[in-house]
Design an enzyme around this catalytic site. Structure first.
Site, short mmCIF file in Angstrom:
data_model
loop_
_atom_site.label_atom_id
_atom_site.label_comp_id
_atom_site.label_asym_id
_atom_site.label_seq_id
_atom_site.Cartn_x
_atom_site.Cartn_y
_atom_site.Cartn_z
N HIS A 1 3.80 -6.45 7.81
CA HIS A 1 2.36 -6.28 6.73
C HIS A 1 2.11 -7.03 5.95
O HIS A 1 1.29 -7.43 5.74
CB HIS A 1 2.70 -4.92 6.31
CG HIS A 1 2.97 -4.02 7.03
ND1 HIS A 1 4.12 -3.30 7.48
CD2 HIS A 1 2.35 -2.58 7.46
CE1 HIS A 1 3.39 -1.71 8.30
NE2 HIS A 1 2.22 -1.56 8.17
N GLY A 2 2.45 -8.30 6.14
CA GLY A 2 2.35 -9.08 4.78
C GLY A 2 3.33 -10.02 4.12
O GLY A 2 4.12 -9.94 4.30
#
Length: 480
Positions: free
Chosen positions: A337-338
């Site tokens: 996700h990041g």
């Protein structure tokens, strides 16, 4: 060219009208051209990355399939893995790894070490189309599919504009074959696509983007916000991110349906899940199933064969392998996700909850359904605090502040003047979803009387016109 902009719908109408006047091969080439125009609208320079990803796996696919030995197959498979992970690692994770290494060196006493980061722009959708192209190589290597020799079909499979930027993440075994087949316009399918687009727009513009303001206000400076407000903002963020991302997925699936293409379902009313494992089987389904098949299962099998673990009794060996694979797999899912430790801890927290659930499953399953759903939602909220916070210290501060102010009266905050409209909106939305929870999407109401159907359609359009927030609110998952 965001899905909730007038420009996109002008683009969609033009592409739709031209597309159905063509034969299949012309349709594929036109979709490829249209998809590249769509992506170039964000930043034309990053088209080169999509071309590299597409060309790499198209060539690798031919070589891998024709290889005569397992060693040769593995060689070509590793070429695909190396190219895709190198691109993803550089553009998304380079600075994160450099900064983490520098912090680690400082802890070890090397305070003079200075490592340089780069000013790197994250290409929109790189995590999505990278995993999509990787699935092609993986399924070829596993012998589940055969390679296509039509480069247009493959390139449009990678870049199909409805799902290019934020999914669903499609497998070649599901999507690629559809570009080989003749598409015939079906009015009923097109109508259903428009209904799903309408519901997706409603979720994004009316629910998510109106709620975004109270979430941003609380999470921008959480040090100055009291516990009840932070708690309310966290609950509202759960509503916001669901409506934002599932709204995108609805628009993507509905748009693809207009072109005679079926995309995978990405959400299945996840907030009605009765345990955390069920939640992750109903939230961002195409990503979690990707991790399940290509990360978790191979990891579980490899761990179970480790000499020290293989000696255990079967039940113990299964538990140890399952727990380790769950922790590693969901931590990696969080990292997907990041590039931040908050996302890794987000995934790790969900892994811990899954392990706890499986450890107490026989007791959990005896609880009432409403209690199961409520406790599962609380577990999800814990993860979303890490997801939304800017740092681990900020997330811990939010937990501490909420805990310090916790009391039965905290629920009253949802009816405070600044929250009451959002609360009513969220509650009504949840009730509608609960009523339609057995349907593929909420507007699957084709069997309702004509006056009821069109009354609902016009009511939603009216809400979009009167209540829709059309300030610039990019879809949350565009950053991934």
């Amino acid at each position: 060219m965001s899905f909730n902009s007038p420009l996109f719908f002008l683009f969609l109408v033009i592409v739709f009208l031209a597309y159905w006047r063509m034969h299949r091969k012309e349709q594929n080439l036109f979709l490829l051209f249209s998809s590249y125009v769509f992506y170039a609208w964000w930043d034309w320079r990053f088209l080169s990355l999509i071309l590299i990803s597409s060309a790499t796996d198209f060539i690798v696919g031919q070589k891998l399939y024709s290889a005569q030995t397992r060693r040769a197959k593995k060689h070509w498979f590793l070429v695909s893995i190396l190219v895709h992970l190198s691109l993803l690692g550089f553009f998304k994770y380079f600075n994160f790894f450099v900064e983490s290494l520098q912090s680690l060196l400082a802890v070890a006493g090397f305070t003079d070490a200075s490592l340089s980061t780069l000013h790197i722009i994250l290409p929109v959708g790189i995590s999505f189309y990278t995993f999509q192209t990787l699935s092609y190589s993986i399924e070829l290597y596993q012998g589940k599919i055969r390679p296509t020799r039509d480069w247009v079909q493959f390139f449009v499979f990678v870049s199909f504009f409805p799902q290019l930027v934020a999914g669903p993440i499609e497998r070649a075994s599901h999507l690629l074959g559809q570009f080989k087949e003749k598409r015939v316009f079906e009015l009923a399918k097109a109508y259903d696509g428009v209904r799903q687009i309408l519901w997706g727009l409603f979720k994004k513009a009316v629910i998510a983007d109106n709620i975004a303001a109270v979430v941003e206000l609380a999470y921008r400076n959480p040090e100055t916000i009291a516990g009840p407000q932070l708690f309310a903002a966290t609950v509202f963020f759960a509503v916001q991110i669901y409506c934002d991302f599932s709204g995108y997925s609805d628009i993507a699936v509905g748009t693809a349906r207009l072109f005679g293409i079926d995309l995978s379902r990405n959400f299945r009313y996840p907030y009605f899940s009765k345990n955390i494992s069920e939640f992750w089987s109903r939230w961002h389904i195409t990503l979690t199933s990707w991790f399940q098949d290509f990360i978790f299962v191979p990891l579980y099998m490899r761990i179970s064969r480790i000499k020290d673990i293989a000696r255990f009794a079967p039940a113990v060996r299964h538990s140890v392998s399952f727990y380790l694979a769950t922790i590693i797999g969901l931590s990696l899912l969080g990292l997907w996700h990041g590039a931040a430790w908050t996302f890794i801890v987000f995934g790790f927290s969900q892994a811990v909850f899954i392990i706890v659930y499986h450890a107490i499953k026989k007791y959990w399953d005896r609880m009432g359904g409403f209690l199961q759903i409520s406790l599962t939602f609380c577990m999800v909220l814990v993860g979303f605090v890490f997801f939304r916070a800017q740092s681990l210290s900020e997330a811990l501060h939010i937990f501490g502040t909420i805990a310090a102010d916790a009391s039965p009266e905290m629920v009253a905050i949802f009816f405070a003047p600044m929250f009451v409209k959002k609360t009513i909106m969220a509650v009504l939305f949840v009730l509608v979803e609960w009523k339609q929870r057995t349907k593929e999407h909420v507007l699957r109401i084709e069997k309702a009387p004509v006056l009821v159907r069109w009354g609902i359609y016009y009511a939603i359009i009216l809400c979009l016109l009167l209540l829709g927030n059309y300030d610039y609110h990019p879809f949350i998952y565009f950053q991934f």
